[in-house]
Design a protein around this motif. Structure first.
Motif, short mmCIF file in Angstrom:
data_model
loop_
_atom_site.label_atom_id
_atom_site.label_comp_id
_atom_site.label_asym_id
_atom_site.label_seq_id
_atom_site.Cartn_x
_atom_site.Cartn_y
_atom_site.Cartn_z
N GLN A 130 0.86 -1.19 0.00
CA GLN A 130 0.00 0.00 0.00
C GLN A 130 0.90 1.23 0.00
N PHE A 131 0.55 2.17 -0.87
CA PHE A 131 1.30 3.43 -0.93
C PHE A 131 0.36 4.57 -0.58
N ILE A 132 0.68 5.26 0.49
CA ILE A 132 -0.11 6.42 0.90
C ILE A 132 0.69 7.65 0.49
N PRO A 133 0.21 8.40 -0.52
CA PRO A 133 1.05 9.48 -1.05
C PRO A 133 1.16 10.64 -0.08
N PRO A 134 2.33 11.22 0.02
CA PRO A 134 2.47 12.40 0.87
C PRO A 134 1.68 13.59 0.31
N PHE A 135 1.51 13.63 -1.01
CA PHE A 135 0.72 14.68 -1.66
C PHE A 135 -0.40 14.00 -2.44
N LYS A 136 -1.62 14.34 -2.10
CA LYS A 136 -2.75 13.71 -2.79
C LYS A 136 -3.05 14.44 -4.08
N ASN A 137 -3.74 13.72 -4.98
CA ASN A 137 -4.12 14.27 -6.29
C ASN A 137 -2.90 14.77 -7.07
N LYS A 138 -1.82 14.07 -6.94
CA LYS A 138 -0.61 14.43 -7.68
C LYS A 138 -0.20 13.23 -8.55
N TYR A 139 0.65 13.56 -9.53
CA TYR A 139 1.13 12.50 -10.42
C TYR A 139 2.37 11.83 -9.83
N TYR A 140 2.39 10.52 -9.98
CA TYR A 140 3.54 9.74 -9.52
C TYR A 140 3.97 8.80 -10.63
N LYS A 141 5.22 8.43 -10.55
CA LYS A 141 5.81 7.47 -11.50
C LYS A 141 6.16 6.23 -10.69
N ALA A 142 5.90 5.06 -11.25
CA ALA A 142 6.20 3.83 -10.51
C ALA A 142 6.99 2.89 -11.41
N GLY A 143 7.96 2.22 -10.83
CA GLY A 143 8.76 1.26 -11.58
C GLY A 143 9.09 0.06 -10.73
N CYS A 144 9.06 -1.10 -11.36
CA CYS A 144 9.41 -2.33 -10.64
C CYS A 144 10.42 -3.09 -11.49
N THR A 145 11.58 -3.33 -10.92
CA THR A 145 12.67 -3.97 -11.65
C THR A 145 12.99 -5.31 -11.01
N GLY A 146 13.00 -6.35 -11.83
CA GLY A 146 13.33 -7.68 -11.33
C GLY A 146 14.69 -8.11 -11.80
N VAL A 147 15.21 -9.15 -11.18
CA VAL A 147 16.50 -9.68 -11.60
C VAL A 147 16.32 -10.48 -12.89
N ASP A 148 17.44 -10.86 -13.50
CA ASP A 148 17.38 -11.66 -14.72
C ASP A 148 16.57 -12.93 -14.49
N GLY A 149 15.70 -13.22 -15.42
CA GLY A 149 14.89 -14.44 -15.31
C GLY A 149 13.57 -14.23 -14.62
N LEU A 150 13.39 -13.05 -14.04
CA LEU A 150 12.14 -12.77 -13.32
C LEU A 150 11.29 -11.83 -14.18
N ASP A 151 10.14 -12.32 -14.65
CA ASP A 151 9.25 -11.51 -15.48
C ASP A 151 8.14 -10.95 -14.59
N ILE A 152 8.30 -9.69 -14.25
CA ILE A 152 7.42 -9.04 -13.26
C ILE A 152 6.07 -8.66 -13.88
N ILE A 153 5.02 -8.82 -13.10
CA ILE A 153 3.71 -8.24 -13.43
C ILE A 153 3.37 -7.28 -12.29
N MET A 154 3.19 -6.01 -12.65
CA MET A 154 2.85 -5.01 -11.63
C MET A 154 1.41 -4.57 -11.86
N THR A 155 0.60 -4.70 -10.82
CA THR A 155 -0.81 -4.31 -10.93
C THR A 155 -1.09 -3.22 -9.92
N VAL A 156 -1.88 -2.24 -10.35
CA VAL A 156 -2.21 -1.11 -9.47
C VAL A 156 -3.71 -1.12 -9.21
N TYR A 157 -4.06 -0.93 -7.96
CA TYR A 157 -5.47 -0.87 -7.55
C TYR A 157 -5.71 0.46 -6.84
N ASP A 158 -6.93 0.97 -6.95
CA ASP A 158 -7.24 2.21 -6.23
C ASP A 158 -7.54 1.90 -4.76
N ASN A 159 -7.88 2.94 -4.05
CA ASN A 159 -8.11 2.79 -2.61
C ASN A 159 -9.27 1.84 -2.31
#
Lengths: 517, 147
Positions: free
Chosen positions: A323-352
């Motif tokens: 869970q990410f609680i933003p310090p500033f609401k209604n603002k734009y954020y960038k998100a990145g998830c990096t895995g090691v070699d061989g790991l194929d990441i799936i990143m899913t975002v849900y609202d509150n």
């Protein structure tokens, strides 16, 4: 003469040596009851017959110190036999283990019976599965050998009450032996041979403890590891590796003090009486920038406190929630998830409200999954899982940072008419994920002719469409890379602009400008 | 008194005539406003199932000029634009909604209104209004008014 003497001495020496290793003996009937059981000794093979369907042969063994016994019983042609092992406590033999592979003509082996000072009774009898019958032609051979006890499981450890106790930085040896446990009547794991271990966790200052658990692989065995809490609830189960490979649990978080249990078992009653497994347990204190397993649900989501967190995909089905609680609401954020070699990441975002906003799986194994920017109105949830798990240490890092821009930016999700972004003069958008469709709403008082100018996505290809009031497409144009095109369109009070990827590029934006004519 | 009555009548008459003149002027094209209007509809749709959503692409002098409003075939769909004083070729092209595709597709040439064009003359300060009435058989009739 000297040579003759030497030969005799050599024969005597060899005979003595061999007799010291294993000496042979035969059963003495009747030995059908505990009271007339034959005494046997370690390293002394005994031969006997299951002469009839009712024949039972009892042997007793006196033990004077803690040690590990290996019990081997040869097969009898056409007969399914078994070994019942009793511990004689206060002249009351207690059944502690049944060795029966439920097969005819096959031998029975138990690799590691833990014994302490006292008397043990071994009963050779018919197995429970097949028709009982005698065989007076083929004898069985029973051999019990011994070794010192050192950092091993204490069989029988087939339930939580007899679990082998282990601790931090322990390395314990065990066997996937015997193949089955006839005494296991649990409806879920019936007949399954399970080795139980237990360890104690003390939590201080409310700082969780992370445990690492490593089970080595054993030839021919596909193993499974589970951890249970003191209420006997399974809190993690790992079965990611195949036959002959080990299982690993890393950074699994424990928040409550108490006794925890580990179950080690094999799938499909696979066994190996010769090669042991090694179970390694380590504790460490939780770092707030690390994942805290178990976090497989919204309720158990870890809080991302410093805009970054590292985690591991422990098994193919592992899904880590944050869970990410933003310090500033209604603002734009960038998100990145990096895995090691061989790991194929799936990143899913849900609202509150736990509604899925988008699922990002743009890159392949070892690649980074990125959301170029998205508006966080309130708190959001991230889930991280993997579509392929070919890494030995499947670790990833999830990072979030504030995104500053002076442009009017698309607000995801806008994948439908209902969630379309209202566009006035200009908007900048991204293809956020595969097959991402962006809807923009255009509204006028009446009928309005407009000039639409679009700059495409660098290194990508998009299709832009205009629609009528109902959202039915009137016109479509394709835009290669970051070329700019213009076209006129008429909107009758209302219409939509739809942007779809043809060749997706998630790094560069497209820009739409609208000019009234 | 009699003279006053005459003057009053004269003022009333001037006012009435003056008003009429202004009314006439409103029908004339005002500089910068559209002077060509076209409305198109199908006249013989008698079954709602056959009444498709559509629009017409309008070509002026073989150049795409815009499209009509969208609507059912039985409804009047409008387009207007500003044309220069000259003779112009107006061509229409019918697009119907393919609901399964979620988009409008151009009708086959054989199903397009016939004739699908009309020549009009635009004079200075005049407005031309064309009404195109289409039928199931594919025939179309044009009526034009000049104001």
């Amino acid at each position: 003469m000297n040579g003759y003497k030497k030969s005799i001495l050599l024969i005597i020496f060899l005979s003595f040596t061999m007799s010291c290793k294993i000496s042979k003996n035969s059963e003495t009937e009747p030995n059908n009851t505990f009271s007339n059981a034959n005494q046997i000794e370690i390293n002394k093979e005994i031969t006997g017959y299951l002469e009839s369907e009712n024949d039972i042969d009892n042997y007793y063994l006196n033990i004077d110190e803690e040690q590990i016994l290996k019990i081997e019983l040869s097969g009898i042609k056409g007969v399914n036999h078994s070994i019942n092992i009793f511990k004689n406590e206060n002249s009351k033999p207690q059944l502690i283990k049944v060795i029966d592979d439920n097969r005819k003509s096959s031998s029975e082996t138990f690799a590691n019976l833990y014994v302490q000072s006292g008397q043990y009774i071994f009963t050779i009898t018919h197995g429970s599965r097949d028709l009982k019958k005698g065989n007076i032609e083929t004898p069985y051979k029973l051999l019990i050998t011994s070794r010192s006890y050192l950092n091993e499981e204490k069989e029988p450890d087939d339930n939580p009450y007899s679990a082998t106790e282990i601790g931090d930085k322990s390395q314990t040896m065990g066997y996937f032996s015997p193949a089955q446990n006839s005494l296991n009547n649990d409806p879920i794991s019936r007949m399954k041979e399970i080795d139980w271990y237990k360890f104690n966790i003390n939590i201080s200052d409310n700082t969780p403890v992370l445990i690492d658990l490593k089970l080595s692989g054993v030839t021919g065995v596909d193993s499974v590891v589970s951890v249970l809490n003191s209420a006997m609830e399974e809190i993690i189960n790992v079965d990611s590796a195949g036959t002959g490979e080990g299982e690993i649990i890393t950074d699994f978080g424990i928040k409550e003090s108490g006794i925890y249990y580990i179950q080690v078992s094999s799938k499909n009653f696979l066994f190996n009486h010769d090669t042991p497994y090694e179970l390694q347990l380590d504790y460490k204190t939780y770092n707030q920038n690390s994942e805290l397993e178990l976090n497989n649900s919204f309720e158990k989501a870890n809080i991302i406190s410093n805009n970054i967190i590292t985690g591991k995909i422990n098994s193919p089905g592992d899904q880590d929630f944050y869970q990410f609680i933003p310090p500033f609401k209604n603002k734009y954020y960038k998100a990145g998830c990096t895995g090691v070699d061989g790991l194929d990441i799936i990143m899913t975002v849900y609202d509150n409200n736990r509604n899925k906003l988008f699922e990002i799986n743009n890159s392949g194994p070892g690649g980074s999954e990125t959301i170029p920017y998205f508006m966080i109105k309130n708190s959001v949830y991230f889930s991280v899982s993997a579509s392929s798990l070919a890494a030995s240490e499947p670790q990833y890092t999830l990072a979030i940072e504030k995104f500053e821009s002076n442009e009017v930016l698309e607000i995801e999700p806008n994948n439908s008419k209902n969630t379309a972004n209202l566009i006035n003069n200009s908007i900048t958008g991204f293809i956020t994920y595969k097959n991402d469709i962006d809807y923009y709403l255009i509204k006028y008082e009446g009928r309005q002719k407009v000039k639409i100018s679009v700059r495409g996505v660098k290194d990508g290809k998009i299709k832009i469409s205009t629609t009528d009031q109902l959202g039915f497409i009137i016109k479509s144009k394709e835009i290669e890379s970051d070329e700019e095109i213009s076209f006129n369109e008429i909107f009758d009070k209302k219409g939509y602009i739809i942007v779809e990827p043809i060749v997706a590029n998630f790094e560069f934006p497209y820009i739409i400008n609208i000019e009234d004519l | 008194m009699h003279l006053n009555f005459k003057i009053l009548c004269l003022i009333i008459c001037i006012s009435i005539f003056g008003c009429k003149t202004t009314e006439k002027e409103t029908n004339r094209k005002i500089e910068g406003e559209n002077n060509f209007f076209i409305s198109i509809y199908d006249s013989d749709i008698d079954n709602p199932e056959n009444d498709r959503r559509c629009y017409y692409m309008i070509y002026v002098d073989k150049i795409e000029s815009g499209r009509t409003t969208t609507g059912l075939e039985s409804q009047e769909k409008y387009f207007d634009t500003q044309l220069t004083s000259n003779r112009h070729l107006i061509k229409v092209e019918k697009w119907v909604l393919n609901e399964s595709l979620g988009r409008y597709v151009k009708m086959n040439n054989i199903d397009q209104p016939k004739p699908d064009f009309i020549y009009i003359n635009i004079d200075k300060d005049r407005i031309v209004k064309v009404k195109l009435k289409s039928s199931k058989s594919g025939t179309s009739s044009y009526s034009m008014t000049i104001e």
